[in-house]
Design a protein around this motif. Structure first.
Motif, PDB file in Angstrom:
ATOM      1  N   UNK A   1       4.624   0.141 -10.130  1.00 10.93           N
ATOM      2  CA  UNK A   1       5.813   0.286 -10.582  1.00 10.93           C
ATOM      3  C   UNK A   1       6.875   0.492  -9.535  1.00 10.93           C
ATOM      4  N   UNK A   2       6.646   0.821  -8.263  1.00 12.96           N
ATOM      5  CA  UNK A   2       7.328   0.801  -7.171  1.00 12.96           C
ATOM      6  C   UNK A   2       7.539  -0.501  -6.605  1.00 12.96           C
ATOM      7  N   UNK A   3       6.545  -1.384  -6.598  1.00  9.19           N
ATOM      8  CA  UNK A   3       6.536  -2.722  -6.337  1.00  9.19           C
ATOM      9  C   UNK A   3       7.610  -3.706  -7.106  1.00  9.19           C
ATOM     10  N   UNK A   4       7.745  -3.225  -8.242  1.00  9.10           N
ATOM     11  CA  UNK A   4       8.293  -4.042  -9.374  1.00  9.10           C
ATOM     12  C   UNK A   4       9.593  -3.785  -9.145  1.00  9.10           C
TER      13      UNK A   4
ATOM     14  N   UNK B   1      10.153  -3.929  -4.526  1.00 12.75           N
ATOM     15  CA  UNK B   1       9.205  -5.015  -3.515  1.00 12.75           C
ATOM     16  C   UNK B   1       8.044  -4.187  -2.967  1.00 12.75           C
ATOM     17  N   UNK B   2       7.269  -5.270  -2.493  1.00 18.64           N
ATOM     18  CA  UNK B   2       5.951  -4.837  -1.824  1.00 18.64           C
ATOM     19  C   UNK B   2       6.528  -4.034  -0.376  1.00 18.64           C
ATOM     20  N   UNK B   3       7.609  -4.399  -0.004  1.00 17.90           N
ATOM     21  CA  UNK B   3       7.726  -3.704   1.271  1.00 17.90           C
ATOM     22  C   UNK B   3       7.987  -2.068   1.074  1.00 17.90           C
ATOM     23  N   UNK B   4       8.207  -1.584   0.071  1.00 20.03           N
ATOM     24  CA  UNK B   4       8.568  -0.145  -0.266  1.00 20.03           C
ATOM     25  C   UNK B   4       7.162   0.459  -0.610  1.00 20.03           C
ATOM     26  N   UNK B   5       6.213  -0.188  -0.517  1.00 22.70           N
ATOM     27  CA  UNK B   5       4.682   0.563  -0.592  1.00 22.70           C
ATOM     28  C   UNK B   5       4.144   1.113   0.580  1.00 22.70           C
ATOM     29  N   UNK B   6       4.727   2.219   0.967  1.00 18.27           N
ATOM     30  CA  UNK B   6       4.403   3.045   2.113  1.00 18.27           C
ATOM     31  C   UNK B   6       3.631   4.277   1.542  1.00 18.27           C
TER      32      UNK B   6
ATOM     33  N   UNK C   1      -4.095  -1.894  -0.509  1.00 18.57           N
ATOM     34  CA  UNK C   1      -3.520  -1.502  -1.983  1.00 18.57           C
ATOM     35  C   UNK C   1      -2.325  -2.503  -2.141  1.00 18.57           C
ATOM     36  N   UNK C   2      -1.608  -2.898  -1.131  1.00 18.44           N
ATOM     37  CA  UNK C   2      -0.496  -3.924  -1.191  1.00 18.44           C
ATOM     38  C   UNK C   2      -1.152  -5.291  -1.726  1.00 18.44           C
ATOM     39  N   UNK C   3      -2.331  -5.737  -1.245  1.00 15.80           N
ATOM     40  CA  UNK C   3      -2.916  -6.976  -1.799  1.00 15.80           C
ATOM     41  C   UNK C   3      -3.291  -6.788  -3.252  1.00 15.80           C
TER      42      UNK C   3
END
Length: 208
Positions: free
Chosen positions: A27-30, A33-38, A63-65
């Motif tokens: 949900x966060x990536x949507x 974006x992927x850069x938000x996945x910390x 997890x990002x992948x």
């Protein structure tokens, strides 16, 4: 203390907890974006401590992948179903152009653009990106092959044509993020370019 006033705490299974973390990351990536996945951002979205994320997802790169792969695989299935509903190869190609350039997939455009950049330093993501690019290419090449078999298209290489079409549409979508252009305005132009590239009669790929 009465039994009705006591709170019953239910321990979630590892599978349930992992699924919740993946859902939160997706949900966060949507949204961002992927850069938000910390680690911290995913923990906040899932409503758990950062240490729990680290326990269930020891590698944020993995997890990002995983999030990227799942999002794109879902997109490919959705687009494949959309194309399957069209009978004529020209209609399928038109539907492909429309759905990729109409602006409704901007969240996934962000995911794609960031994946290409982040994949340079994330080996797991780079593998996932190549796999999903190949999957997209295979789907588009299949549409072109069907057009060749039906006599609707005339190109010497469906594989090369598929890569060229994807490159053009990816480029337009990427530019739309930076320049603020409306990808939808390029749909008729992209349809004409596809006709030329595929050797299709003018007007046979009627994308609007």
């Amino acid at each position: 203390m009465s039994s009705t006033s006591m709170k019953v705490r239910t321990r979630k299974s590892p599978a349930q907890r992992s699924a919740e973390i993946l859902d939160a990351a997706t949900a966060l990536a949507r949204e961002q974006g992927l850069s938000a996945l910390t680690l911290r951002a995913v923990a906040e979205r899932a409503g758990v401590a950062s240490g729990l994320i680290a326990h269930y997802q020891p590698s944020m790169d993995d997890l990002v992948a995983r999030v990227y792969g799942d999002l794109v695989a879902d997109e490919i299935r959705e687009v494949d179903q959309l194309l399957a509903a069209r009978e004529h190869p020209g209609e399928r190609m038109a539907a492909l152009i429309e759905t990729l350039l109409d602006g409704t997939r901007e969240d996934l455009t962000v995911v794609w653009v960031e994946a290409w950049a982040l994949g340079r330093r994330n080996a797991a993501l780079a593998v996932a990106v190549r796999a999903q690019m190949d999957a997209w290419h295979a789907m588009v090449a299949a549409v072109i092959d069907a057009g060749l078999a039906a006599g609707a298209f005339a190109t010497s290489s469906s594989s090369d044509a598929a890569w060229q079409l994807l490159g053009m549409m990816d480029g337009l979508n990427a530019q739309s993020l930076a320049r603020g252009i409306e990808g939808e305005g390029y749909i008729p132009k992209m349809a004409r370019a596809a006709e030329i590239l595929l050797g299709a009669p003018a007007g046979s790929i009627d994308a609007r």
